[in-house]
Write an enzyme that holds these catalytic residues in place. Structure first.
Site, mmCIF file in Angstrom:
data_model
loop_
_atom_site.group_PDB
_atom_site.id
_atom_site.type_symbol
_atom_site.label_atom_id
_atom_site.label_comp_id
_atom_site.label_asym_id
_atom_site.label_seq_id
_atom_site.Cartn_x
_atom_site.Cartn_y
_atom_site.Cartn_z
ATOM 1 N N ARG A 15 0.654 -1.185 0.048
ATOM 2 C CA ARG A 15 0.018 -0.055 -0.077
ATOM 3 C C ARG A 15 0.978 1.311 0.027
ATOM 4 O O ARG A 15 0.445 2.296 -0.728
ATOM 5 C CB ARG A 15 -0.672 0.137 1.295
ATOM 6 N N GLU A 27 -1.430 -10.356 -3.048
ATOM 7 C CA GLU A 27 -2.548 -11.235 -2.902
ATOM 8 C C GLU A 27 -2.593 -12.936 -3.082
ATOM 9 O O GLU A 27 -3.196 -13.628 -2.525
ATOM 10 C CB GLU A 27 -3.667 -10.866 -4.213
ATOM 11 N N THR A 33 -2.444 -17.334 4.065
ATOM 12 C CA THR A 33 -1.288 -17.142 5.130
ATOM 13 C C THR A 33 -1.849 -15.713 5.806
ATOM 14 O O THR A 33 -2.381 -14.820 5.180
ATOM 15 C CB THR A 33 -0.062 -16.754 4.241
ATOM 16 N N LEU A 70 6.439 -20.572 3.636
ATOM 17 C CA LEU A 70 4.852 -19.991 3.489
ATOM 18 C C LEU A 70 3.911 -21.078 3.253
ATOM 19 O O LEU A 70 2.767 -20.997 3.473
ATOM 20 C CB LEU A 70 4.750 -19.270 2.417
ATOM 21 N N TYR A 72 1.865 -24.336 1.116
ATOM 22 C CA TYR A 72 0.973 -24.316 -0.047
ATOM 23 C C TYR A 72 1.627 -23.855 -1.300
ATOM 24 O O TYR A 72 1.639 -22.907 -1.811
ATOM 25 C CB TYR A 72 -0.390 -23.239 0.320
ATOM 26 N N TYR A 108 -11.991 -14.197 -6.071
ATOM 27 C CA TYR A 108 -11.609 -13.430 -5.219
ATOM 28 C C TYR A 108 -10.390 -12.527 -5.630
ATOM 29 O O TYR A 108 -10.131 -11.031 -5.467
ATOM 30 C CB TYR A 108 -11.336 -13.696 -3.817
ATOM 31 N N ASP A 126 -14.990 -12.415 0.389
ATOM 32 C CA ASP A 126 -14.431 -13.441 1.024
ATOM 33 C C ASP A 126 -15.148 -13.820 2.573
ATOM 34 O O ASP A 126 -15.934 -13.157 2.758
ATOM 35 C CB ASP A 126 -12.736 -13.490 1.135
ATOM 36 N N CYS A 197 -25.661 -1.064 11.525
ATOM 37 C CA CYS A 197 -25.348 -2.631 11.918
ATOM 38 C C CYS A 197 -26.494 -3.158 12.558
ATOM 39 O O CYS A 197 -26.770 -2.941 13.781
ATOM 40 C CB CYS A 197 -24.104 -2.905 12.519
HETATM 41 FE FE1 SF4 Z 1 -18.958 -5.912 12.581
HETATM 42 FE FE2 SF4 Z 1 -19.691 -4.493 14.894
HETATM 43 FE FE3 SF4 Z 1 -19.124 -3.269 12.752
HETATM 44 FE FE4 SF4 Z 1 -21.373 -4.416 12.883
HETATM 45 S S1 SF4 Z 1 -20.963 -2.742 14.132
HETATM 46 S S2 SF4 Z 1 -20.125 -4.657 11.236
HETATM 47 S S3 SF4 Z 1 -20.906 -6.362 13.897
HETATM 48 S S4 SF4 Z 1 -17.817 -4.490 13.765
#
Ligand code: SF4
Length: 327
Positions: A15, A27, A33, A70, A72, A108, A126, A197
């Site tokens: 990055r 990637e 790993t 590593l 695999y 992915y 993923d 959430c």
């Molecule tokens: Fe995950 Fe908690 Fe963020 Fe919801 S609020 S996405 S459960 S870390």
């Protein structure tokens, strides 16, 4: 999410000094790993193979040697072949579909590379992304395995993708899953999407996603430590083997027609996916051992120069350090 990612992201070497090649290597290395484990390997790899061309030109022994530890190893072989293919390609791949044609690149990884390096709008999905989305939407469906869960959440992942900046969006999802929305004890109080959430509001985050786990399988393997005139007997895994092809390991007693008994020199346990493996290593004399074409005597001083699978290198170093240099 974008502001949180800009602030919270870990300064990982791919990055801080981004490039297509560094993204591809990171990637492939990150498959199976943990990031903290792969970091020293990544730095060493970049010194020896700084670009697609140097990797494509390298002998396969050097590539495998730099991957040693590593595990695999098919990833190393795929990365080597990928570099050769990429150097020869014209035009070069850009979209996720085009990247998927290259060895070792699945849905992915192709989404990660094309979005991060080419700003191509494909969502990564993923275990991390599944976990975040299942919790955000309080999805309590039960999935048979990770693959089924990934399929079920792909449409939602695409729907919430920031198509203007898909690379940063995908990386912010990966980062959130790796550092905040953890499997156990997610850190909801510092989460940038806490107020959206649903599972955090209900308090059932720890139980999501619901993915059935395979029962643990116990496996026992007997291996032998046979030294003779400054050499140790090793098994070379055939080139056409699906895993660890061409690498050396301590021989299995069964393959040599041996049935050791008594106290082992060492007992090692490890887990690979759902298998719990216990390996006992017995010291045996060289007399009377019938070798197959896959077994070789290797001079002890040459052990550090051959490619051994990670655990076997550790075990052999330990056995030699403990003075086990003769029969
Ligand atoms: Fe995950 Fe908690 Fe963020 Fe919801 S609020 S996405 S459960 S870390």
């Amino acid at each position: 999410m974008a502001a949180w990612y800009a602030e919270a992201r870990r300064p990982l070497p791919w990055r801080t000094q981004p490039s297509l090649y560094r993204t591809v290597v990171s990637e492939l290395m990150a498959q199976q790993t943990q990031i903290k484990t792969m970091l020293p390997y990544f730095e060493r790899w970049m010194k020896r193979f700084p670009d697609f061309e140097s990797l494509a030109d390298a002998p396969s022994e050097a590539v495998l040697k730099h991957w040693e530890g590593l595990g695999y190893y098919s990833r190393a072989r795929n990365l080597h072949q990928l570099a050769k293919d990429y150097v020869a390609m014209d035009p070069k791949p850009v979209s996720a579909e085009e990247w998927r044609q290259l060895p070792g690149i699945g849905p992915y990884t192709s989404a990660a590379i094309s979005s991060i390096a080419h700003n191509h709008p494909t969502a990564v999905v993923d275990g991390n992304v599944v976990r975040i989305l299942a919790r955000l939407t309080n999805d309590e469906r039960v999935f048979k395995n990770n693959g089924e869960a990934v399929k079920a959440f792909t449409e939602l992942a695409e729907a919430v993708l920031n198509s203007e900046n898909p690379g940063d969006h995908n990386q912010s999802m990966m980062e959130l899953g790796a550092t905040v929305c953890l499997k156990q004890k997610p850190m909801c109080t510092v989460c940038p999407v806490f107020r959206f959430c649903e599972s955090a509001a209900r308090g059932n985050q720890d139980s999501l996603p619901k993915i059935q786990r395979k029962a643990t399988e116990q496996v026992e393997i007997e291996r032998v430590w046979i030294c003779h005139e400054g050499q140790v007997l090793l098994h070379r895994i055939p080139e056409d083997a699906k895993q660890l092809a061409g690498q050396y390991e301590l021989p299995k007693a069964f393959d040599l027609g041996l049935a050791p008994s008594g106290k082992p020199l060492a007992t090692k346990t490890r887990s690979i996916t759902h298998r719990r493996i216990r390996e006992k290593i017995f010291r045996l004399p060289a007399e009377g051992v019938t070798l197959t074409s896959e077994h070789q005597w290797v001079p002890i001083e040459a052990v550090e120069t051959i490619t051994l699978s990670g655990p076997h290198r550790r075990w052999i170093r330990e056995l030699l350090a403990n003075g086990n240099k003769s029969a």
